[in-house]
Design an enzyme around this catalytic site. Sequence first.
Site, PDB file in Angstrom:
ATOM      1  N   LYS A  10       0.842  -1.202   0.000  1.00  0.00           N
ATOM      2  CA  LYS A  10       0.000   0.000   0.000  1.00  0.00           C
ATOM      3  C   LYS A  10       0.870   1.242   0.000  1.00  0.00           C
ATOM      4  CE  LYS A  10       0.821   1.251   4.500  1.00  0.00           C
ATOM      5  NZ  LYS A  10       1.562   2.465   4.887  1.00  0.00           N
ATOM      6  N   ASP A 138      -2.839  -1.649  10.057  1.00  0.00           N
ATOM      7  CA  ASP A 138      -2.845  -1.704   8.596  1.00  0.00           C
ATOM      8  C   ASP A 138      -3.347  -3.031   8.051  1.00  0.00           C
ATOM      9  OD1 ASP A 138      -1.816   0.849   8.456  1.00  0.00           O
ATOM     10  OD2 ASP A 138       0.229   0.236   7.976  1.00  0.00           O
TER      11      ASP A 138
END
Length: 300
Positions: A10, A138
């Site tokens: 990401k 996350d």
Amino acid sequence: MSVTVRVPAKVNVQLAVGAARPDGFHDLANVFLAVGLYDEVTATPSADGPRITCAGPDAGQVPLDRTNLAARAALALAERYGRDADVHLHIAKDIPVAGGMAGGSADGAGALLACDALWGTGASREELLDICAELGSDVPFSLVGGAALGTGRGEKLTELEVGGTFHWVFAMASRGLSTPAVFREFDRLGEGREIPGPVASQELLDALAKGDVDALAAAVSDSNDLQPAALSLFPELADTLAAGRAAGALATLVSGSGPTTAFLARDAEAAEGIAGALRASGTCRTVRTAAGPVPGATVV
């Protein structure tokens, strides 16, 4: 029988950070974009476990004990369903290690999905996301992928529409940065001033929805509240950012807590040009290109 799950890296297109909470975490407005750099996690039955092996770039930096998020994911799923975590998890590593691109979180999400499929637990998406949130801030996004706004400490996700593909260049630094250390430096730099509550930029969200690379470039400027802290701890990153700007990047930023730096390019051809210039600059260890959004953890 074995199950392999592919899971993406990401980039934090925006990372707005609030003041430290009593529990030590920070409230965030975290705009995630999944990009096409992947780890693969393969789950195979084992006589005992969880057992972790890893291969690929920087594999020597990956812990192979139960502190690894992949092992913790297997243990958490096994505990929830009352079974032993007898599994061998092999990580084929391609996401930078300690680079602010959620490589460890990706492995946790990948292991969770792989074990769910291997063991036939039939966990719902909500149950998997609940376990992800227990594992780390996350990890839920690594399962979901695409684009999302993370609030709370980043684990509460609202999926976002994206109207196009965005091309990125990522420069990996010569050493890692500890996420807790970067947050501590953020707190130190903010001493004596009021830290506003984190809010997602509407201009940035609109740019993503429209697929407008120029509008996104304008909105990304100063979008990472952790960037000053990362630069304070690792001043050489400023040279990498400057090299990317000189090479024609539309926007530059430290990805998450760093030390990976991210460069927004107009298209795939421009990304390759920026990547070549960064490789020649001598300001970073390795360079990769990737586009997003891409799907989250997927059985392959």
